[in-house]
Design a protein around this motif. Structure first.
Motif, PDB file in Angstrom:
ATOM      1  N   TYR A  82       0.895  -1.182   0.012  1.00 22.54           N
ATOM      2  CA  TYR A  82       0.018  -0.056   0.009  1.00 22.54           C
ATOM      3  C   TYR A  82       0.766   1.284   0.127  1.00 22.54           C
ATOM      4  CZ  TYR A  82      -4.582   2.199   0.453  1.00 22.54           C
ATOM      5  OH  TYR A  82      -5.981   2.861   0.235  1.00 22.54           O
ATOM      6  N   ILE A  83       0.439   2.414  -0.153  1.00 21.51           N
ATOM      7  CA  ILE A  83       1.057   3.628  -0.033  1.00 21.51           C
ATOM      8  C   ILE A  83       1.201   4.020   1.156  1.00 21.51           C
ATOM      9  CG2 ILE A  83       1.060   5.955  -0.954  1.00 21.51           C
ATOM     10  CD1 ILE A  83       0.941   3.872  -3.163  1.00 21.51           C
ATOM     11  N   PRO A  84       2.449   4.107   1.668  1.00 19.49           N
ATOM     12  CA  PRO A  84       2.723   4.289   3.188  1.00 19.49           C
ATOM     13  C   PRO A  84       2.244   5.642   3.850  1.00 19.49           C
ATOM     14  CG  PRO A  84       4.858   3.453   2.091  1.00 19.49           C
ATOM     15  CD  PRO A  84       3.836   3.799   1.099  1.00 19.49           C
ATOM     16  N   SER A  85       2.240   6.625   2.939  1.00 20.97           N
ATOM     17  CA  SER A  85       1.688   8.053   3.471  1.00 20.97           C
ATOM     18  C   SER A  85       0.157   7.819   3.450  1.00 20.97           C
ATOM     19  CB  SER A  85       2.139   9.137   2.471  1.00 20.97           C
ATOM     20  OG  SER A  85       1.730   9.042   1.408  1.00 20.97           O
ATOM     21  N   CYS A 113      -3.777   7.481  11.467  1.00  9.41           N
ATOM     22  CA  CYS A 113      -3.567   8.721  12.337  1.00  9.41           C
ATOM     23  C   CYS A 113      -4.668   9.417  12.744  1.00  9.41           C
ATOM     24  CB  CYS A 113      -2.395   9.598  11.800  1.00  9.41           C
ATOM     25  SG  CYS A 113      -2.163  11.017  12.930  1.00  9.41           S
ATOM     26  N   GLU A 114      -5.595   9.564  11.620  1.00 10.51           N
ATOM     27  CA  GLU A 114      -6.875  10.218  11.957  1.00 10.51           C
ATOM     28  C   GLU A 114      -7.985   9.727  12.817  1.00 10.51           C
ATOM     29  OE1 GLU A 114      -7.482  13.236  11.256  1.00 10.51           O
ATOM     30  OE2 GLU A 114      -5.515  13.734  10.581  1.00 10.51           O
ATOM     31  N   LEU A 115      -8.008   8.195  12.495  1.00 13.92           N
ATOM     32  CA  LEU A 115      -8.802   7.372  13.084  1.00 13.92           C
ATOM     33  C   LEU A 115      -8.436   7.163  14.568  1.00 13.92           C
ATOM     34  CD1 LEU A 115      -9.446   4.516  10.324  1.00 13.92           C
ATOM     35  CD2 LEU A 115     -10.771   6.706  10.924  1.00 13.92           C
ATOM     36  N   LEU A 116      -7.269   7.270  14.831  1.00 13.95           N
ATOM     37  CA  LEU A 116      -6.570   6.985  16.199  1.00 13.95           C
ATOM     38  C   LEU A 116      -6.757   8.230  17.115  1.00 13.95           C
ATOM     39  CD1 LEU A 116      -3.699   4.624  15.493  1.00 13.95           C
ATOM     40  CD2 LEU A 116      -5.645   4.185  16.796  1.00 13.95           C
ATOM     41  N   LYS A 117      -6.549   9.361  16.485  1.00 15.65           N
ATOM     42  CA  LYS A 117      -6.990  10.574  17.130  1.00 15.65           C
ATOM     43  C   LYS A 117      -8.381  10.810  17.446  1.00 15.65           C
ATOM     44  CE  LYS A 117      -5.441  13.765  14.282  1.00 15.65           C
ATOM     45  NZ  LYS A 117      -5.076  15.160  13.517  1.00 15.65           N
ATOM     46  N   ASN A 118      -9.170  10.327  16.720  1.00  9.51           N
ATOM     47  CA  ASN A 118     -10.583  10.458  17.126  1.00  9.51           C
ATOM     48  C   ASN A 118     -10.904   9.327  18.378  1.00  9.51           C
ATOM     49  OD1 ASN A 118     -11.318  12.240  15.363  1.00  9.51           O
ATOM     50  ND2 ASN A 118     -12.128  10.530  14.024  1.00  9.51           N
ATOM     51  N   LEU A 171       1.615  18.220  10.908  1.00 12.02           N
ATOM     52  CA  LEU A 171       0.673  18.868  10.156  1.00 12.02           C
ATOM     53  C   LEU A 171       0.905  19.241   8.730  1.00 12.02           C
ATOM     54  CD1 LEU A 171      -2.280  20.110  10.389  1.00 12.02           C
ATOM     55  CD2 LEU A 171      -1.073  22.119  11.285  1.00 12.02           C
ATOM     56  N   GLN A 172       2.257  19.963   8.556  1.00 10.85           N
ATOM     57  CA  GLN A 172       2.641  20.332   7.118  1.00 10.85           C
ATOM     58  C   GLN A 172       2.655  19.304   6.298  1.00 10.85           C
ATOM     59  OE1 GLN A 172       6.110  22.839   7.863  1.00 10.85           O
ATOM     60  NE2 GLN A 172       5.379  23.920   9.213  1.00 10.85           N
ATOM     61  N   GLN A 173       3.292  17.954   6.997  1.00 10.24           N
ATOM     62  CA  GLN A 173       3.297  16.871   5.924  1.00 10.24           C
ATOM     63  C   GLN A 173       1.863  16.193   5.727  1.00 10.24           C
ATOM     64  OE1 GLN A 173       6.071  14.768   8.249  1.00 10.24           O
ATOM     65  NE2 GLN A 173       7.852  16.181   7.828  1.00 10.24           N
ATOM     66  N   GLY A 174       0.877  16.606   6.242  1.00  9.32           N
ATOM     67  CA  GLY A 174      -0.494  16.077   6.379  1.00  9.32           C
ATOM     68  C   GLY A 174      -0.649  14.866   7.046  1.00  9.32           C
ATOM     69  N   ILE A 175       0.199  14.870   8.010  1.00  9.17           N
ATOM     70  CA  ILE A 175       0.178  13.646   9.176  1.00  9.17           C
ATOM     71  C   ILE A 175       0.108  14.324  10.577  1.00  9.17           C
ATOM     72  CG2 ILE A 175       0.799  11.569   9.993  1.00  9.17           C
ATOM     73  CD1 ILE A 175       2.332  10.996   7.650  1.00  9.17           C
ATOM     74  N   MET A 200     -11.293  12.805   4.743  1.00  9.93           N
ATOM     75  CA  MET A 200     -10.086  12.499   4.079  1.00  9.93           C
ATOM     76  C   MET A 200      -9.555  11.245   4.083  1.00  9.93           C
ATOM     77  SD  MET A 200      -8.987  15.192   2.073  1.00  9.93           S
ATOM     78  CE  MET A 200      -7.322  14.785   1.786  1.00  9.93           C
ATOM     79  N   ALA A 201      -9.888  10.743   5.459  1.00 11.78           N
ATOM     80  CA  ALA A 201      -9.271   9.569   5.725  1.00 11.78           C
ATOM     81  C   ALA A 201     -10.223   8.483   4.649  1.00 11.78           C
ATOM     82  CB  ALA A 201      -9.692   9.001   7.265  1.00 11.78           C
ATOM     83  N   ARG A 202     -11.428   8.769   4.566  1.00 12.71           N
ATOM     84  CA  ARG A 202     -12.239   7.702   3.766  1.00 12.71           C
ATOM     85  C   ARG A 202     -11.888   7.979   2.354  1.00 12.71           C
ATOM     86  NH1 ARG A 202     -18.947   8.426   3.197  1.00 12.71           N
ATOM     87  NH2 ARG A 202     -18.150  10.391   2.178  1.00 12.71           N
ATOM     88  N   LEU A 203     -11.464   9.083   1.758  1.00 15.66           N
ATOM     89  CA  LEU A 203     -11.033   9.419   0.494  1.00 15.66           C
ATOM     90  C   LEU A 203      -9.766   8.451   0.294  1.00 15.66           C
ATOM     91  CD1 LEU A 203     -11.610  11.496  -1.980  1.00 15.66           C
ATOM     92  CD2 LEU A 203      -9.833  12.763  -0.937  1.00 15.66           C
ATOM     93  N   TYR A 204      -8.803   8.787   1.037  1.00 15.77           N
ATOM     94  CA  TYR A 204      -7.675   7.833   1.072  1.00 15.77           C
ATOM     95  C   TYR A 204      -8.075   6.238   0.999  1.00 15.77           C
ATOM     96  CZ  TYR A 204      -4.117  11.769   1.349  1.00 15.77           C
ATOM     97  OH  TYR A 204      -3.724  12.959   1.277  1.00 15.77           O
TER      98      TYR A 204
END
Length: 231
Positions: A28-31, A38-43, A128-132, A145-149
């Motif tokens: 898979y694409i690592p980024s 990251c987004e799911l775990l933050k929630n 944040l600047q790197q999108g993560i 964005m998580a669903r989009l990815y």
């Protein structure tokens, strides 16, 4: 990383554990994978800590991360005990610029310690600047964005909420090599360019067909690429 962000924001954080098929791998694409998880775990971390604060729980229940491997895909379930999402909010969770922090009157600049994004640590601002990474919540782009990815290569992202208890988030990611293999085998039924099927990830092909194969894979990428405007 998420645990550290939670510590910086709330000065406390729940633990977590990983079970299931923990030794499995996926192409898979690592980024993309890092951003989604990251987004799911933050929630999950945020919801758990905030419910503990409201209910005076003596300890945070841990976040459970379960990994499963299927034919050509990997599934990840993130389970928290953060109180769940109300029925009225469930319809909004995948809307851009909507955040549950709006319901509580907070903003992305607010934190438990009164700091703002300008006062965040260097590693958080760089993330944040790197999108993560970025703020623990409040921008309203994390889940959409998580669903989009997740859907980028034919995966999916679903949320099941038990209001008053917590959420189960189900992430399904298709293995990239599995998708490409399906396309190549389908093309081969028409043009017969595969010389030998070596194993589940390697095909020995006739080099004279390389351009046709590249075009087919480019079409696959285009058909599984989405923009925010199309959602």
């Amino acid at each position: 990383m998420v645990q550290n962000m939670c510590e910086m924001h709330y000065t406390t954080s729940p633990g977590y554990y990983i079970d299931g098929d923990v030794d499995e791998t996926i192409s898979y694409i690592p980024s993309h994978f890092e951003y989604i998880t990251c987004e799911l775990l933050k929630n999950a971390f945020r919801a758990t800590v905030e419910l503990s604060n409201r209910s005076n729980r003596s300890a945070h229940p841990p976040i459970q991360i379960t990994i499963t491997k299927g034919e050509g895909y990997v599934g990840v379930r993130i389970r928290d005990q953060g109180g769940g999402i109300s029925k009225s909010n469930m319809r909004n969770v995948f809307e851009y610029s909507w955040s549950s922090m709006q319901e509580s009157g907070e903003s992305a600049d607010d934190s438990g310690s009164g700091s703002s994004m300008a006062g965040m640590s260097m590693q958080t601002n760089l993330a944040l600047q790197q999108g993560i990474g970025g703020p623990i919540a409040g921008l309203g782009f994390g889940l959409p964005m998580a669903r989009l990815y997740a859907e980028y290569f034919g995966g999916s992202l679903d949320i099941v909420s038990m209001e008053g208890y917590g959420c189960d988030v189900f992430l399904k990611l298709r293995s990239i090599e599995g998708t490409a293999r399906e396309v190549l085998l389908r093309l081969n039924s028409e043009e017969k360019f595969i010389i030998e099927d070596l194993d589940t990830t390697h095909l020995f092909i006739n080099s004279t067909h390389l351009q046709r194969i590249q075009n087919a894979l480019d079409e696959l990428m285009d058909s599984n690429t989405y923009t925010a405007a199309s959602q």
